[in-house]
Design a protein around this motif. Structure first.
Motif, PDB file in Angstrom:
ATOM      1  N   THR A 235      27.715  -4.208  34.469  1.00 53.48           N
ATOM      2  CA  THR A 235      29.097  -5.072  32.863  1.00 53.48           C
ATOM      3  C   THR A 235      28.955  -6.458  32.705  1.00 53.48           C
TER       4      THR A 235
ATOM      5  N   ARG B 271      41.210   2.474  33.220  1.00 48.26           N
ATOM      6  CA  ARG B 271      41.915   1.037  33.162  1.00 48.26           C
ATOM      7  C   ARG B 271      42.740   1.257  33.972  1.00 48.26           C
TER       8      ARG B 271
ATOM      9  N   GLY C 184      32.987  -9.518  26.272  1.00 45.94           N
ATOM     10  CA  GLY C 184      32.408  -8.654  25.885  1.00 45.94           C
ATOM     11  C   GLY C 184      31.627  -8.044  25.092  1.00 45.94           C
TER      12      GLY C 184
ATOM     13  N   TYR D  80      32.517  -2.124  35.967  1.00 43.16           N
ATOM     14  CA  TYR D  80      32.538  -3.850  36.256  1.00 43.16           C
ATOM     15  C   TYR D  80      31.436  -4.643  36.403  1.00 43.16           C
TER      16      TYR D  80
ATOM     17  N   ASP E 135      31.061  -2.305  27.517  1.00 45.22           N
ATOM     18  CA  ASP E 135      32.524  -2.467  28.323  1.00 45.22           C
ATOM     19  C   ASP E 135      31.976  -1.548  29.453  1.00 45.22           C
ATOM     20  N   THR E 136      33.206  -1.680  30.465  1.00 46.81           N
ATOM     21  CA  THR E 136      33.078  -0.567  31.367  1.00 46.81           C
ATOM     22  C   THR E 136      33.032   1.298  31.146  1.00 46.81           C
TER      23      THR E 136
ATOM     24  N   LYS F  25      29.454  -4.647  21.061  1.00 49.01           N
ATOM     25  CA  LYS F  25      30.310  -4.655  22.327  1.00 49.01           C
ATOM     26  C   LYS F  25      29.799  -3.509  23.529  1.00 49.01           C
TER      27      LYS F  25
END
Length: 181
Positions: free
Chosen positions: A121, A180, A139, A118, A151-152, A149
Motif C-alpha cells: 500500500t 487490524r 490513504g 501495508y 487500503d491494506t 481510497k
C-alpha cells in the motif's frame, strides 16, 4: 493471448512486481496489446453493468480497467484488488513513463484499491506521489475529479463489510478487528 497474457502480464508486470527486473521484458507491442485487451474488457462490462452495480476488478491483468469503466459509468462503484506485490518506486519507475502514468491513472479509476500488505500500500502511494504528484491523507487520494481510497486487506477485501457508496461516490468500509492486528 501471446502479447497480452504471456507478454505484458507475465513477461513485464509479473517479474518486475516480484523484484526480478533482469527477467522483465520492455516491449511496446506487448503494452499496446495490454491496453487493447483492457479496452475489450471495458466494452464487455459496459454491455451488462446496471445502475447500482458494484464492479470488482482483480489483479495485474486489468490495471487500466478501473479508469476506463469510471470514465463511462462514474455512478458505478469500482473496487480493485492486486493479488501480487506492488513494487517500490525505484523499481516501478523502470517502466517507461507513459506506462507508469497510465497504470497508476488506471488504478486510480477505482473507488477502492486493496493490497495484501501495508508495505505494498505504501509503495503504491509513494509511486502515485512521485509520478502523478497526488498526495494522500490516511490513504485517501484526491485527484481533481474524484477520491480513491487505498487500503491494506491481508486476506482480500471482505465484500460483506463494504457498503455501497453514498451519492458522493465514496466506498465505506466497516472496521473489522480481523483486518487490524
Amino acid at each position: 493471448m501471446d502479447k497480452f497474457y504471456h507478454g505484458f502480464c507475465n513477461k513485464t508486470i509479473w517479474p518486475l512486481f516480484h523484484y526480478f527486473p533482469s527477467y522483465t521484458v520492455y516491449d511496446q507491442s506487448y503494452y499496446a496489446h495490454y491496453k487493447a485487451v483492457n479496452q475489450i474488457f471495458c466494452e464487455a462490462v459496459l454491455k451488462i453493468v446496471q445502475p447500482g452495480d458494484v464492479i470488482w476488478i482483480h489483479d495485474y491483468h486489468l490495471m487500466l480497467l478501473p479508469r476506463l469503466l469510471k470514465e463511462q459509468r462514474p455512478e458505478n462503484p469500482v473496487g480493485f484488488f492486486l493479488h501480487i506485490p506492488f513494487p517500490v518506486f525505484e523499481l516501478f519507475r523502470t517502466l517507461p513513463v507513459e506506462w507508469c502514468t497510465e497504470i497508476l491513472q488506471g488504478l486510480l479509476g477505482a473507488d477502492l484499491i486493496g493490497f495484501h500488505t501495508y508495505d505494498y500500500t505504501e509503495y503504491f502511494l509513494r509511486c502515485v506521489l512521485r509520478i502523478l504528484g497526488y498526495e494522500h491523507n490516511m490513504g485517501n487520494i484526491y485527484t481533481p475529479k474524484r477520491m480513491t481510497k487505498v487500503d491494506t486487506f491481508p486476506m482480500g477485501i471482505d465484500f460483506k463489510n463494504i457498503q455501497p457508496p453514498p451519492v458522493h461516490h465514496k466506498l465505506k468500509k466497516k472496521k473489522t478487528a480481523a483486518f487490524r492486528s
